[in-house]
Design an enzyme around this catalytic site. Structure first.
Site, mmCIF file in Angstrom:
data_model
loop_
_atom_site.group_PDB
_atom_site.id
_atom_site.type_symbol
_atom_site.label_atom_id
_atom_site.label_comp_id
_atom_site.label_asym_id
_atom_site.label_seq_id
_atom_site.Cartn_x
_atom_site.Cartn_y
_atom_site.Cartn_z
ATOM 1 N N SER A 7 -69.243 8.322 -151.579
ATOM 2 C CA SER A 7 -69.591 9.852 -151.404
ATOM 3 C C SER A 7 -70.365 10.359 -152.399
ATOM 4 C CB SER A 7 -68.577 10.715 -150.694
ATOM 5 O OG SER A 7 -67.857 10.005 -149.696
ATOM 6 N N ARG B 110 -60.890 16.659 -154.330
ATOM 7 C CA ARG B 110 -61.567 15.796 -155.301
ATOM 8 C C ARG B 110 -61.484 16.553 -156.646
ATOM 9 N NH1 ARG B 110 -61.439 12.728 -151.569
ATOM 10 N NH2 ARG B 110 -63.143 11.501 -150.813
ATOM 11 N N GLU C 130 -70.734 14.646 -156.242
ATOM 12 C CA GLU C 130 -69.452 14.330 -156.707
ATOM 13 C C GLU C 130 -69.090 13.436 -157.932
ATOM 14 O OE1 GLU C 130 -66.609 12.962 -153.278
ATOM 15 O OE2 GLU C 130 -66.057 11.133 -154.770
HETATM 16 N N1 EPU Z 1 -71.830 11.691 -140.157
HETATM 17 C C1 EPU Z 1 -73.109 11.887 -139.606
HETATM 18 N N2 EPU Z 1 -74.030 10.988 -140.328
HETATM 19 C C2 EPU Z 1 -73.597 10.158 -141.525
HETATM 20 C C3 EPU Z 1 -72.489 10.476 -141.945
HETATM 21 C C4 EPU Z 1 -71.364 10.961 -141.269
HETATM 22 O O1 EPU Z 1 -73.282 12.256 -138.803
HETATM 23 O O2 EPU Z 1 -74.759 9.523 -141.966
HETATM 24 C C5 EPU Z 1 -70.742 12.591 -139.474
HETATM 25 C C6 EPU Z 1 -69.920 11.410 -138.623
HETATM 26 O O3 EPU Z 1 -70.209 11.028 -137.626
HETATM 27 C C7 EPU Z 1 -68.506 12.066 -138.959
HETATM 28 C C8 EPU Z 1 -68.474 13.061 -140.139
HETATM 29 O O4 EPU Z 1 -70.149 13.165 -140.543
HETATM 30 O O5 EPU Z 1 -68.418 13.083 -137.735
HETATM 31 C C9 EPU Z 1 -67.735 12.575 -141.117
HETATM 32 O O6 EPU Z 1 -68.017 11.345 -141.520
HETATM 33 P P1 EPU Z 1 -66.965 10.158 -142.070
HETATM 34 O O7 EPU Z 1 -65.820 10.235 -141.392
HETATM 35 O O8 EPU Z 1 -67.803 8.996 -142.417
HETATM 36 O O9 EPU Z 1 -66.494 10.866 -143.455
HETATM 37 P P2 EPU Z 1 -67.095 11.633 -144.670
HETATM 38 O O10 EPU Z 1 -66.547 13.161 -144.410
HETATM 39 O O11 EPU Z 1 -68.494 11.367 -144.591
HETATM 40 C C10 EPU Z 1 -65.131 11.535 -146.282
HETATM 41 C C11 EPU Z 1 -64.746 11.535 -147.785
HETATM 42 C C12 EPU Z 1 -64.901 9.701 -147.889
HETATM 43 C C13 EPU Z 1 -63.656 9.252 -147.133
HETATM 44 C C14 EPU Z 1 -63.986 9.495 -145.669
HETATM 45 C C15 EPU Z 1 -62.652 9.185 -144.899
HETATM 46 C C16 EPU Z 1 -65.719 12.948 -149.078
HETATM 47 C C17 EPU Z 1 -67.074 13.527 -149.684
HETATM 48 N N3 EPU Z 1 -66.008 11.953 -148.481
HETATM 49 O O12 EPU Z 1 -66.244 11.033 -146.103
HETATM 50 O O13 EPU Z 1 -64.466 9.507 -149.305
HETATM 51 O O14 EPU Z 1 -63.590 7.548 -147.248
HETATM 52 O O15 EPU Z 1 -64.014 11.002 -145.616
HETATM 53 O O16 EPU Z 1 -61.785 9.972 -145.148
HETATM 54 O O17 EPU Z 1 -64.853 13.738 -148.834
HETATM 55 C C18 EPU Z 1 -65.631 8.844 -151.378
HETATM 56 O O18 EPU Z 1 -65.077 10.118 -151.874
HETATM 57 O O19 EPU Z 1 -66.244 7.933 -152.226
HETATM 58 C C19 EPU Z 1 -65.655 8.636 -149.882
HETATM 59 C C20 EPU Z 1 -66.057 7.472 -149.417
#
Ligand code: EPU
Length: 336
Positions: free
Chosen positions: A236, A163, A331
């Site tokens: 995010s 990012r 972010e």
């Molecule tokens: N999780 C929870 N509770 C929640 C949300 C997430 O327990 O409320 C856990 C999920 O179960 C999972 C982990 O956290 O085990 C990661 O969650 P997720 O797979 O939804 O991905 P993320 O790390 O929250 C990142 C990016 C997203 C991108 C997704 C998929 C960042 C800040 N965010 O989200 O990017 O779409 O991975 O690759 O790196 C964005 O930047 O706007 C964005 C949506």
């Protein structure tokens, strides 16, 4: 160059905050970019908006605001190993990804449905489902205010990281006009992300087609992330924080369920999980809140302000700091 004064920005930011821009310039050609750049002086604050999907408009914007509206996309060259495709900065990112598949040029499908424009994509090195812009980036054309000339920047010039890019380091320097992507041939499916792998685990690799990945990513995103047309948001809201090995091990001992991924710099923690554990998921205060299905996404219900949203974000940062001793960084860019 088309210019409006005291323009309402409600439809130019995906949170839908109704602030005004003192002067709003619509950049539709490279010539408009040069004219806009020539009008900037050190005393006038300015910024460029793409799709407005990664900003929080906290208040009215003084000075000059540009909307990047350049359109156009084309295949520049195709060899046996690579296809080079160029798109203008004002093109919708998702429509561009969909168009590349129609042209039989796969490689961007894991980044389907990310809101925003092509020109904004390299600024924060957008990434999702195992792919980042830096992995498919060839070069971009930008107007350099320091040298007052057009420049081509290649990947090594852009300082890409999670990012992050040079455009975050020097936000007042470049105005991006177009971006060129290098897509590798033959296409190789990218199942790096668990959610995607899970869907295709029973299919032999040769039966998986790019359009199937595109459709799956769209479905996964729609199931987890709110549609900004329906509920204001900027995806995010916090970065996933990276901590060192020692901190990770201490946290893992205290919180065995901790979600973390090994990373070259240590361990990347799932910020959504941290926030969820602080009981903020589906929390609402007035006109702002935390999305019910993904705690990393802050939402705006329609009549609130960027100030209220920032206050909520600070409250969440404090709660995560208190419970885990981990600092969450915001972010989206906060303007002004
Ligand atoms: N999780 C929870 N509770 C929640 C949300 C997430 O327990 O409320 C856990 C999920 O179960 C999972 C982990 O956290 O085990 C990661 O969650 P997720 O797979 O939804 O991905 P993320 O790390 O929250 C990142 C990016 C997203 C991108 C997704 C998929 C960042 C800040 N965010 O989200 O990017 O779409 O991975 O690759 O790196 C964005 O930047 O706007 C964005 C949506």
């Amino acid at each position: 160059m088309r210019t409006e004064f005291s323009a309402n920005l409600q439809h130019y930011n995906t949170f839908g905050f109704a602030v005004k821009a003192a002067e709003l310039c619509h950049l539709e050609t490279e010539n408009d970019i040069e004219i806009f750049a020539s009008q900037l002086d050190p005393d006038t604050p300015w910024r460029v908006l793409g799709g407005g999907s990664n900003i929080v408009l906290r208040d009215d914007l003084p000075g000059k605001t540009a909307i990047m509206a350049l359109q156009g996309k084309k295949i520049l060259e195709a060899t046996d190993s690579t296809v080079l495709i160029e798109a203008a900065a004002g093109e919708s990112w998702h429509d561009f990804v969909s168009w590349t598949l129609e042209q039989n040029c796969p490689g961007l499908e894991n980044l389907a449905l990310i809101p925003g424009t092509v020109g904004a994509a390299p600024i924060q090195n957008i990434g999702a489902y195992g792919l980042e812009i830096k992995d498919v980036f060839h070069s971009l054309k930008a107007y350099d205010r320091h040298t007052q000339s057009w420049r081509t920047l290649f990947a090594k010039d852009c300082h890409f990281a999670y990012r992050h890019s040079i455009f975050k380091e020097e936000p007042q320097r470049y105005l991006v006009a177009s971006v060129t992507f290098a897509l590798q041939k033959p296409w190789q499916v990218n199942l790096a992300y668990a959610d995607v792998l899970q869907r295709f685990k029973d299919l032999p690799a040769q039966d998986i087609k790019p359009r199937m990945i595109f459709d799956a990513i769209c479905e996964i995103r729609r199931s987890k992330l709110p549609d900004p047309q329906v509920l204001g948001n900027a995806g995010s809201f916090f970065h996933n924080p990276v901590v060192d090995e020692k901190t990770y091990l201490q946290l893992k001992e205290r919180f065995p369920q901790l979600v973390a991924y090994a990373n070259p710099k240590g361990w990347k923690l799932a910020a959504g999980w941290l926030i969820d554990q602080c009981a903020y998921k589906d929390y609402r205060r007035g006109q702002v809140g935390v999305y019910e299905k993904q705690a990393l996404v802050l939402v705006h219900y329609g009549e609130g302000t960027g100030q209220e949203l920032i206050q909520l974000a600070q409250e969440i940062q404090a709660a995560v700091q208190e419970k885990f001793g981990v600092t969450l960084s915001i972010e989206p860019s906060i303007l002004p």
